[in-house]
Design a protein around this motif. Structure first.
Motif, PDB file in Angstrom:
ATOM      1  N   PRO A  19       7.537   1.390  11.580  1.00 50.97           N
ATOM      2  CA  PRO A  19       7.581   2.281  10.406  1.00 50.97           C
ATOM      3  C   PRO A  19       8.939   2.264   9.705  1.00 50.97           C
ATOM      4  O   PRO A  19       9.013   2.348   8.477  1.00 50.97           O
ATOM      5  CB  PRO A  19       7.268   3.665  10.997  1.00 50.97           C
ATOM      6  N   LYS A  20      10.020   2.125  10.476  1.00 59.08           N
ATOM      7  CA  LYS A  20      11.352   2.048   9.873  1.00 59.08           C
ATOM      8  C   LYS A  20      11.502   0.785   9.040  1.00 59.08           C
ATOM      9  O   LYS A  20      12.118   0.803   7.969  1.00 59.08           O
ATOM     10  CB  LYS A  20      12.434   2.066  10.962  1.00 59.08           C
ATOM     11  N   LEU A  21      10.947  -0.328   9.536  1.00 59.99           N
ATOM     12  CA  LEU A  21      11.035  -1.584   8.797  1.00 59.99           C
ATOM     13  C   LEU A  21      10.253  -1.491   7.485  1.00 59.99           C
ATOM     14  O   LEU A  21      10.722  -1.955   6.438  1.00 59.99           O
ATOM     15  CB  LEU A  21      10.497  -2.735   9.648  1.00 59.99           C
ATOM     16  N   ILE A  22       9.077  -0.896   7.532  1.00 58.35           N
ATOM     17  CA  ILE A  22       8.274  -0.732   6.320  1.00 58.35           C
ATOM     18  C   ILE A  22       9.011   0.133   5.310  1.00 58.35           C
ATOM     19  O   ILE A  22       9.097  -0.205   4.120  1.00 58.35           O
ATOM     20  CB  ILE A  22       6.909  -0.106   6.663  1.00 58.35           C
TER      21      ILE A  22
ATOM     22  N   HIS B  94      10.203  -0.879   1.565  1.00 54.85           N
ATOM     23  CA  HIS B  94       9.693  -0.080   0.447  1.00 54.85           C
ATOM     24  C   HIS B  94      10.833   0.334  -0.481  1.00 54.85           C
ATOM     25  O   HIS B  94      10.683   0.334  -1.707  1.00 54.85           O
ATOM     26  CB  HIS B  94       8.991   1.182   0.970  1.00 54.85           C
ATOM     27  N   GLU B  95      11.962   0.668   0.097  1.00 55.83           N
ATOM     28  CA  GLU B  95      13.101   1.129  -0.694  1.00 55.83           C
ATOM     29  C   GLU B  95      13.798  -0.014  -1.429  1.00 55.83           C
ATOM     30  O   GLU B  95      14.628   0.233  -2.309  1.00 55.83           O
ATOM     31  CB  GLU B  95      14.105   1.836   0.222  1.00 55.83           C
ATOM     32  N   ARG B  96      13.458  -1.255  -1.107  1.00 54.92           N
ATOM     33  CA  ARG B  96      14.129  -2.415  -1.700  1.00 54.92           C
ATOM     34  C   ARG B  96      13.173  -3.328  -2.483  1.00 54.92           C
ATOM     35  O   ARG B  96      13.561  -4.419  -2.884  1.00 54.92           O
ATOM     36  CB  ARG B  96      14.818  -3.220  -0.579  1.00 54.92           C
ATOM     37  N   LEU B  97      11.952  -2.861  -2.720  1.00 59.78           N
ATOM     38  CA  LEU B  97      10.954  -3.695  -3.376  1.00 59.78           C
ATOM     39  C   LEU B  97      11.243  -3.943  -4.843  1.00 59.78           C
ATOM     40  O   LEU B  97      11.050  -5.048  -5.351  1.00 59.78           O
ATOM     41  CB  LEU B  97       9.563  -3.056  -3.264  1.00 59.78           C
ATOM     42  N   LEU B  98      11.666  -2.904  -5.551  1.00 57.89           N
ATOM     43  CA  LEU B  98      11.818  -2.994  -6.994  1.00 57.89           C
ATOM     44  C   LEU B  98      13.283  -3.047  -7.381  1.00 57.89           C
ATOM     45  O   LEU B  98      14.112  -2.279  -6.867  1.00 57.89           O
ATOM     46  CB  LEU B  98      11.122  -1.821  -7.677  1.00 57.89           C
ATOM     47  N   ILE B  99      13.591  -3.944  -8.302  1.00 55.69           N
ATOM     48  CA  ILE B  99      14.965  -4.176  -8.750  1.00 55.69           C
ATOM     49  C   ILE B  99      15.080  -3.728 -10.199  1.00 55.69           C
ATOM     50  O   ILE B  99      14.212  -4.022 -11.025  1.00 55.69           O
ATOM     51  CB  ILE B  99      15.320  -5.666  -8.659  1.00 55.69           C
ATOM     52  N   GLY B 100      16.174  -3.055 -10.527  1.00 55.81           N
ATOM     53  CA  GLY B 100      16.423  -2.693 -11.915  1.00 55.81           C
ATOM     54  C   GLY B 100      15.786  -1.373 -12.297  1.00 55.81           C
ATOM     55  O   GLY B 100      15.311  -0.605 -11.457  1.00 55.81           O
ATOM     56  N   MET B 101      15.782  -1.114 -13.599  1.00 57.64           N
ATOM     57  CA  MET B 101      15.301   0.151 -14.130  1.00 57.64           C
ATOM     58  C   MET B 101      14.008  -0.067 -14.903  1.00 57.64           C
ATOM     59  O   MET B 101      13.754  -1.125 -15.464  1.00 57.64           O
ATOM     60  CB  MET B 101      16.364   0.771 -15.061  1.00 57.64           C
ATOM     61  N   ARG B 102      13.175   0.985 -14.928  1.00 59.56           N
ATOM     62  CA  ARG B 102      11.967   0.921 -15.731  1.00 59.56           C
ATOM     63  C   ARG B 102      12.338   0.744 -17.197  1.00 59.56           C
ATOM     64  O   ARG B 102      13.363   1.232 -17.619  1.00 59.56           O
ATOM     65  CB  ARG B 102      11.163   2.219 -15.550  1.00 59.56           C
ATOM     66  N   PRO B 103      11.520   0.107 -18.043  1.00 53.54           N
ATOM     67  CA  PRO B 103      10.197  -0.442 -17.716  1.00 53.54           C
ATOM     68  C   PRO B 103      10.248  -1.913 -17.314  1.00 53.54           C
ATOM     69  O   PRO B 103       9.221  -2.553 -17.208  1.00 53.54           O
ATOM     70  CB  PRO B 103       9.456  -0.290 -19.036  1.00 53.54           C
TER      71      PRO B 103
ATOM     72  N   GLU C   3       0.840  -1.197   0.000  1.00 55.35           N
ATOM     73  CA  GLU C   3       0.000   0.000   0.000  1.00 55.35           C
ATOM     74  C   GLU C   3       0.878   1.250   0.000  1.00 55.35           C
ATOM     75  O   GLU C   3       1.891   1.318   0.694  1.00 55.35           O
ATOM     76  CB  GLU C   3      -0.904   0.026   1.237  1.00 55.35           C
ATOM     77  N   GLY C   4       0.483   2.233  -0.810  1.00 56.93           N
ATOM     78  CA  GLY C   4       1.224   3.481  -0.857  1.00 56.93           C
ATOM     79  C   GLY C   4       2.483   3.432  -1.691  1.00 56.93           C
ATOM     80  O   GLY C   4       3.285   4.366  -1.660  1.00 56.93           O
ATOM     81  N   THR C   5       2.671   2.349  -2.465  1.00 57.97           N
ATOM     82  CA  THR C   5       3.842   2.232  -3.329  1.00 57.97           C
ATOM     83  C   THR C   5       3.408   2.181  -4.786  1.00 57.97           C
ATOM     84  O   THR C   5       2.214   2.184  -5.101  1.00 57.97           O
ATOM     85  CB  THR C   5       4.644   0.951  -2.999  1.00 57.97           C
ATOM     86  N   ASP C   6       4.377   2.086  -5.681  1.00 62.52           N
ATOM     87  CA  ASP C   6       4.073   1.988  -7.116  1.00 62.52           C
ATOM     88  C   ASP C   6       3.397   0.673  -7.482  1.00 62.52           C
ATOM     89  O   ASP C   6       2.900   0.529  -8.598  1.00 62.52           O
ATOM     90  CB  ASP C   6       5.365   2.133  -7.935  1.00 62.52           C
ATOM     91  N   ILE C   7       3.394  -0.277  -6.576  1.00 61.76           N
ATOM     92  CA  ILE C   7       2.759  -1.564  -6.850  1.00 61.76           C
ATOM     93  C   ILE C   7       1.558  -1.772  -5.924  1.00 61.76           C
ATOM     94  O   ILE C   7       1.231  -2.906  -5.550  1.00 61.76           O
ATOM     95  CB  ILE C   7       3.759  -2.731  -6.731  1.00 61.76           C
TER      96      ILE C   7
END
Length: 279
Positions: A98-101, A105-114, A50-54
């Motif tokens: 909140p720190k764990l979340i 959140h900062e490590r959810l997505l790997i690599g570059m778009r798209p 929730e609250g992320t790009d996914i």
């Protein structure tokens, strides 16, 4: 299967003044998730996506629940059946949820778009594989504010203690991403990314499909077909998914089948050219 090991770990962590939390694979443990949601205060759980790009994947994504007691009976079935690969346990300093979340959140997505991939941090197999490859002194940027973790590695319960729990920036070349990915995990990551792509770029056609077919079953079948044809490049997968969505009755025409002696590249080039010529 005994649950004494994780229970003892939980009790030790609580005696040390730490908070306990459950990182739950929500998609595969919906009954347990609902039980926990129904019996937890609002501040005791977080839907990680929730609250992320996914955020569109939030319902199938991980949840984190704080637990008040090491003997919490709501998670009995999880601890007794770790082979279900439901997630893992962590301890935190009081107030650090909140720190764990933010950390994950900062490590959810790997690599570059798209062509970003989704890092399944909540999968105990992913965690186990990463910790097996990392040395203890390199745990902090990976585990972040988690003081200690307890997880099933596929054969036994394990724990890992973070020597310096805190908030850390994501390294430019994260060591945990050098860990070999198990084929089953690679397939799951591919499915999730394909689902994200269709929701983002072809949501109406994808919704129409859902009126006739189970989207998850349909998507798994399409990805299995791509694998059978040797179509592994992003362009090939995208082409197969989109054309399958647009095909009459969601069934590809006969000329899509691979011909004898045809390489995956030749096969793709042929049907790619024919898409504008044949119905």
């Amino acid at each position: 299967m005994t649950d004494s090991f994780p229970r003892h770990w939980m009790a030790d962590q609580q005696r040390s003044g730490h908070s306990l939390c459950l990182i739950l694979d929500s998609e595969n443990e919906r009954d347990i998730r609902q039980l926990l949601l129904n019996s937890s205060q609002f501040e005791q759980y977080v839907s990680v996506y929730e609250g992320t790009d996914i955020a569109d994947l939030a319902d199938a994504g991980p949840f984190i629940f704080t637990l008040d007691q090491p003997g919490d009976g709501r998670i009995d079935q999880l601890l007794k059946h770790p082979q279900r690969d439901w997630g893992w346990l962590a301890s935190l300093q009081k107030g650090d949820l909140p720190k764990l979340i933010k950390h994950w959140h900062e490590r959810l997505l790997i690599g570059m778009r798209p062509h970003q991939a989704l890092y399944r941090f909540h999968d105990n197999r992913v965690l186990a594989r990463a910790l097996e490859q990392l040395s203890a002194e390199t745990y902090p940027p990976y585990l972040g504010p988690a003081v200690s973790v307890c997880y099933w590695d596929g054969a036994d319960w394990k724990t890992a203690n973070n020597p310096a729990p805190d908030s850390y920036p994501v390294p430019s070349d994260p060591l945990w991403l050098r860990t070999p990915v198990h084929p089953s995990q690679a397939n799951e990551i591919l499915r999730i990314n394909a689902h994200r792509y269709l929701l983002a770029e072809h949501v109406k056609a994808y919704a129409d499909l859902a009126e006739l077919h189970d989207p998850d079953v349909w998507l798994r079948d399409r990805l299995s077909q791509a694998d059978a044809w040797g179509w592994h490049e992003p362009q090939q997968l995208e082409f197969l998914l989109v054309q399958s969505l647009q095909a009459p009755a969601y069934t590809l025409a006969a000329h899509w089948q691979v011909r004898a002696g045809e390489t995956p590249a030749e096969h793709f080039e042929r049907v790619y050219v024919l898409r504008g010529v044949m119905p």
